[in-house]
Design a protein around this motif. Sequence first.
Motif, PDB file in Angstrom:
ATOM      1  N   MET A   1       1.016  -1.292  -0.054  1.00 30.51           N
ATOM      2  CA  MET A   1       0.027   0.036   0.081  1.00 30.51           C
ATOM      3  C   MET A   1       0.824   1.239  -0.070  1.00 30.51           C
ATOM      4  O   MET A   1       1.922   1.317   0.981  1.00 30.51           O
ATOM      5  CB  MET A   1      -0.923  -0.034   1.244  1.00 30.51           C
ATOM      6  CG  MET A   1      -2.010   1.288   1.419  1.00 30.51           C
ATOM      7  SD  MET A   1      -2.567   1.335   2.687  1.00 30.51           S
ATOM      8  CE  MET A   1      -3.815  -0.145   2.672  1.00 30.51           C
ATOM      9  N   LYS A   2       0.696   2.364  -0.764  1.00 29.53           N
ATOM     10  CA  LYS A   2       1.289   3.661  -1.100  1.00 29.53           C
ATOM     11  C   LYS A   2       0.749   4.285   0.200  1.00 29.53           C
ATOM     12  O   LYS A   2      -0.235   4.273   0.600  1.00 29.53           O
ATOM     13  CB  LYS A   2       1.054   4.027  -2.142  1.00 29.53           C
ATOM     14  CG  LYS A   2       1.752   3.429  -3.448  1.00 29.53           C
ATOM     15  CD  LYS A   2       3.176   3.753  -3.616  1.00 29.53           C
ATOM     16  CE  LYS A   2       3.595   3.010  -4.858  1.00 29.53           C
ATOM     17  NZ  LYS A   2       3.288   3.781  -6.210  1.00 29.53           N
ATOM     18  N   LYS A   3       1.902   5.097   0.569  1.00 27.86           N
ATOM     19  CA  LYS A   3       1.596   5.951   1.935  1.00 27.86           C
ATOM     20  C   LYS A   3       1.971   7.383   1.377  1.00 27.86           C
ATOM     21  O   LYS A   3       2.732   7.837   0.782  1.00 27.86           O
ATOM     22  CB  LYS A   3       2.802   5.637   2.796  1.00 27.86           C
ATOM     23  CG  LYS A   3       2.544   6.286   3.994  1.00 27.86           C
ATOM     24  CD  LYS A   3       3.375   5.549   5.313  1.00 27.86           C
ATOM     25  CE  LYS A   3       3.676   6.146   6.492  1.00 27.86           C
ATOM     26  NZ  LYS A   3       4.248   5.562   7.527  1.00 27.86           N
ATOM     27  N   VAL A   4       0.896   8.373   1.741  1.00 32.39           N
ATOM     28  CA  VAL A   4       1.107   9.761   1.425  1.00 32.39           C
ATOM     29  C   VAL A   4       0.702  10.595   2.692  1.00 32.39           C
ATOM     30  O   VAL A   4       0.121  10.119   3.429  1.00 32.39           O
ATOM     31  CB  VAL A   4       0.067  10.128   0.287  1.00 32.39           C
ATOM     32  CG1 VAL A   4       0.110   9.160  -1.106  1.00 32.39           C
ATOM     33  CG2 VAL A   4      -1.593   9.831   0.889  1.00 32.39           C
ATOM     34  N   ALA A   5       1.426  11.496   2.747  1.00 31.13           N
ATOM     35  CA  ALA A   5       1.357  12.543   3.769  1.00 31.13           C
ATOM     36  C   ALA A   5       0.754  13.944   3.260  1.00 31.13           C
ATOM     37  O   ALA A   5       1.018  14.445   2.039  1.00 31.13           O
ATOM     38  CB  ALA A   5       2.815  13.150   4.233  1.00 31.13           C
ATOM     39  N   VAL A   6      -0.170  14.319   3.929  1.00 28.40           N
ATOM     40  CA  VAL A   6      -0.754  15.596   3.737  1.00 28.40           C
ATOM     41  C   VAL A   6      -0.090  16.755   4.801  1.00 28.40           C
ATOM     42  O   VAL A   6      -0.463  16.603   5.864  1.00 28.40           O
ATOM     43  CB  VAL A   6      -2.291  15.739   3.716  1.00 28.40           C
ATOM     44  CG1 VAL A   6      -2.643  17.034   3.534  1.00 28.40           C
ATOM     45  CG2 VAL A   6      -2.809  14.572   2.676  1.00 28.40           C
ATOM     46  N   VAL A   7       0.915  17.598   4.479  1.00 24.40           N
ATOM     47  CA  VAL A   7       1.413  18.455   5.339  1.00 24.40           C
ATOM     48  C   VAL A   7       0.517  19.748   5.130  1.00 24.40           C
ATOM     49  O   VAL A   7       0.464  20.284   4.022  1.00 24.40           O
ATOM     50  CB  VAL A   7       2.652  18.663   4.799  1.00 24.40           C
ATOM     51  CG1 VAL A   7       3.435  19.904   5.853  1.00 24.40           C
ATOM     52  CG2 VAL A   7       3.664  17.439   5.187  1.00 24.40           C
ATOM     53  N   GLY A   8       0.065  20.021   6.224  1.00 25.75           N
ATOM     54  CA  GLY A   8      -0.858  21.446   6.356  1.00 25.75           C
ATOM     55  C   GLY A   8      -2.368  21.247   6.266  1.00 25.75           C
ATOM     56  O   GLY A   8      -3.088  21.425   5.502  1.00 25.75           O
ATOM     57  N   CYS A   9      -2.578  20.018   6.904  1.00 28.05           N
ATOM     58  CA  CYS A   9      -4.008  19.080   6.604  1.00 28.05           C
ATOM     59  C   CYS A   9      -4.938  19.759   7.341  1.00 28.05           C
ATOM     60  O   CYS A   9      -6.304  19.641   6.966  1.00 28.05           O
ATOM     61  CB  CYS A   9      -3.655  17.810   7.481  1.00 28.05           C
ATOM     62  SG  CYS A   9      -3.358  17.863   9.320  1.00 28.05           S
ATOM     63  N   THR A  10      -4.731  20.741   8.267  1.00 30.55           N
ATOM     64  CA  THR A  10      -5.846  21.507   9.006  1.00 30.55           C
ATOM     65  C   THR A  10      -6.419  22.671   8.135  1.00 30.55           C
ATOM     66  O   THR A  10      -7.372  23.344   8.386  1.00 30.55           O
ATOM     67  CB  THR A  10      -5.609  22.279  10.341  1.00 30.55           C
ATOM     68  OG1 THR A  10      -4.219  22.913  10.155  1.00 30.55           O
ATOM     69  CG2 THR A  10      -5.160  20.913  11.304  1.00 30.55           C
ATOM     70  N   GLY A  11      -5.775  22.992   7.042  1.00 25.98           N
ATOM     71  CA  GLY A  11      -6.253  24.102   6.024  1.00 25.98           C
ATOM     72  C   GLY A  11      -7.318  24.018   5.297  1.00 25.98           C
ATOM     73  O   GLY A  11      -7.363  22.801   5.188  1.00 25.98           O
ATOM     74  N   ALA A  12      -7.677  24.898   4.607  1.00 30.61           N
ATOM     75  CA  ALA A  12      -8.875  24.565   3.685  1.00 30.61           C
ATOM     76  C   ALA A  12      -8.167  23.507   2.467  1.00 30.61           C
ATOM     77  O   ALA A  12      -9.320  22.894   2.218  1.00 30.61           O
ATOM     78  CB  ALA A  12      -9.319  25.929   2.986  1.00 30.61           C
ATOM     79  N   VAL A  13      -7.092  23.903   1.899  1.00 34.48           N
ATOM     80  CA  VAL A  13      -6.841  22.859   0.747  1.00 34.48           C
ATOM     81  C   VAL A  13      -6.445  21.389   1.362  1.00 34.48           C
ATOM     82  O   VAL A  13      -6.815  20.556   0.897  1.00 34.48           O
ATOM     83  CB  VAL A  13      -5.532  23.563   0.072  1.00 34.48           C
ATOM     84  CG1 VAL A  13      -5.093  22.480  -0.957  1.00 34.48           C
ATOM     85  CG2 VAL A  13      -5.804  24.832  -0.552  1.00 34.48           C
ATOM     86  N   GLY A  14      -5.599  21.599   2.460  1.00 37.48           N
ATOM     87  CA  GLY A  14      -5.446  20.230   3.024  1.00 37.48           C
ATOM     88  C   GLY A  14      -6.664  19.520   3.363  1.00 37.48           C
ATOM     89  O   GLY A  14      -6.652  18.021   3.092  1.00 37.48           O
ATOM     90  N   MET A  15      -7.723  19.891   3.825  1.00 42.60           N
ATOM     91  CA  MET A  15      -8.889  19.283   4.340  1.00 42.60           C
ATOM     92  C   MET A  15      -9.644  18.787   3.096  1.00 42.60           C
ATOM     93  O   MET A  15      -9.721  17.540   3.033  1.00 42.60           O
ATOM     94  CB  MET A  15      -9.912  20.302   4.831  1.00 42.60           C
ATOM     95  CG  MET A  15      -9.551  20.544   6.583  1.00 42.60           C
ATOM     96  SD  MET A  15      -9.752  19.192   7.530  1.00 42.60           S
ATOM     97  CE  MET A  15     -11.578  19.195   7.464  1.00 42.60           C
ATOM     98  N   THR A  16      -9.580  19.718   2.159  1.00 48.78           N
ATOM     99  CA  THR A  16     -10.241  19.164   0.737  1.00 48.78           C
ATOM    100  C   THR A  16      -9.190  17.930   0.026  1.00 48.78           C
ATOM    101  O   THR A  16     -10.020  17.101  -0.392  1.00 48.78           O
ATOM    102  CB  THR A  16     -10.130  20.224  -0.427  1.00 48.78           C
ATOM    103  OG1 THR A  16     -10.920  21.375   0.226  1.00 48.78           O
ATOM    104  CG2 THR A  16     -10.946  19.940  -1.544  1.00 48.78           C
ATOM    105  N   MET A  17      -7.756  17.836   0.409  1.00 50.91           N
ATOM    106  CA  MET A  17      -7.126  16.938  -0.116  1.00 50.91           C
ATOM    107  C   MET A  17      -7.263  15.393   0.562  1.00 50.91           C
ATOM    108  O   MET A  17      -7.438  14.523   0.134  1.00 50.91           O
ATOM    109  CB  MET A  17      -5.877  17.376   0.309  1.00 50.91           C
ATOM    110  CG  MET A  17      -4.553  16.512  -0.477  1.00 50.91           C
ATOM    111  SD  MET A  17      -4.488  17.047  -2.137  1.00 50.91           S
ATOM    112  CE  MET A  17      -4.902  15.453  -3.091  1.00 50.91           C
ATOM    113  N   LEU A  18      -7.498  15.967   1.854  1.00 51.89           N
ATOM    114  CA  LEU A  18      -7.924  14.620   2.663  1.00 51.89           C
ATOM    115  C   LEU A  18      -9.248  13.915   2.276  1.00 51.89           C
ATOM    116  O   LEU A  18      -9.529  12.623   2.274  1.00 51.89           O
ATOM    117  CB  LEU A  18      -8.083  14.717   4.260  1.00 51.89           C
ATOM    118  CG  LEU A  18      -6.828  15.589   4.931  1.00 51.89           C
ATOM    119  CD1 LEU A  18      -6.989  15.599   6.390  1.00 51.89           C
ATOM    120  CD2 LEU A  18      -5.840  13.958   4.806  1.00 51.89           C
ATOM    121  N   GLN A  19     -10.186  14.830   1.893  1.00 45.52           N
ATOM    122  CA  GLN A  19     -11.681  14.455   1.211  1.00 45.52           C
ATOM    123  C   GLN A  19     -11.583  13.478   0.128  1.00 45.52           C
ATOM    124  O   GLN A  19     -11.992  12.430  -0.220  1.00 45.52           O
ATOM    125  CB  GLN A  19     -12.594  15.316   1.134  1.00 45.52           C
ATOM    126  CG  GLN A  19     -12.972  15.952   2.535  1.00 45.52           C
ATOM    127  CD  GLN A  19     -13.646  17.270   2.149  1.00 45.52           C
ATOM    128  OE1 GLN A  19     -13.905  17.842   1.268  1.00 45.52           O
ATOM    129  NE2 GLN A  19     -13.907  18.195   3.565  1.00 45.52           N
TER     130      GLN A  19
END
Length: 329
Positions: A1-19
């Motif tokens: 399984m590939k692993k990805v990090a979202v740095v700045g996850c609490t911002g508007a773009v970071g949250m959209t990335m998580l979705q």
Amino acid sequence: MKKVAVVGCTGAVGMTMLQLLEDTDYEVVCMASERSAGKRLKAGNTEHLIEPFSVEGCASCDIVFLCVSGSFALEYGERLAENSYVIDNSSAFRYHPNIPLLVPPINGQRYKGEKLIANPNCSSAIALMVLGPLHDAFGLESAIISTYQAASGAGQPAMLELREKAKAFSDYGDQDDSENFAHNLAFNVIPQVDSFEDNGYTREEMKVVWELRKVLDEPDLAISTTAVRVPTLRSHAESLSLRFKQPVHSLAQVRELLAAAPGVEVVDEPKQGVYPMPMTSTYKHAVEVGRIRYNLIYGEHGLDLFISGDQLLRGAALNAFEIMQLVDD
């Protein structure tokens, strides 16, 4: 399984990335500042534990999304790219000649496996979805672009401020201050996005010029831009006045061409009140395009169009997500 990090996850773009990552097979690591570390963050139906950012933590990830400031990206981007593919949402590396600036449906074929990749400015990404196929068909000679940019471009606190200021609005001259914009945005439009350059254009306007030239691989393309902040929440709108080298013989041909373009939706029945708007483009993956007509100055060599696209999706996180798919292909 590939692993990805979202740095700045609490911002508007970071949250959209998580979705966007929610229904994928990737293992997702959320990273933010020490202030947010240890907290739980819900995105969609998934709850994440926020980890403090670290170079070592990112090194264990295949792909790192930087949803952070340009200064942060400049400090860490190249170091992180020694171990992982890094997709940077800031302006830090967009104009570097050796770092690709990608809008995958438009210039993804030029990607050569580089480890550090720049994501374009939101206004540029939205415009390019329409400009790319038109340039391929008719040869773009010049573009005059006016952008009507949502509060989300200034981040999550700016969206909250607009909601609060709109609720509290009584009359002009009352509480015209702002923490996130040059002036109060509620019931207002502000012809300033970002700081002014020596040539009288804002940096936001010049970003569009620089980035369209780079993505379309047309370094001398004639472009002029005016960027205006408007009181919408998530979706930008843009007016495009375009001149082409080849004549456009039929508007029906243009609609057919754009309807077939990936990531574009033709919304063009103006007499029925059907045209692109933030009200209808918000939360959509596609960029809406309509008000398609011949330019009154350029005749068959010109078109005027109106477009609208979700700044957090098409203008940021979705484009980064598509870059990830390109990298992982």
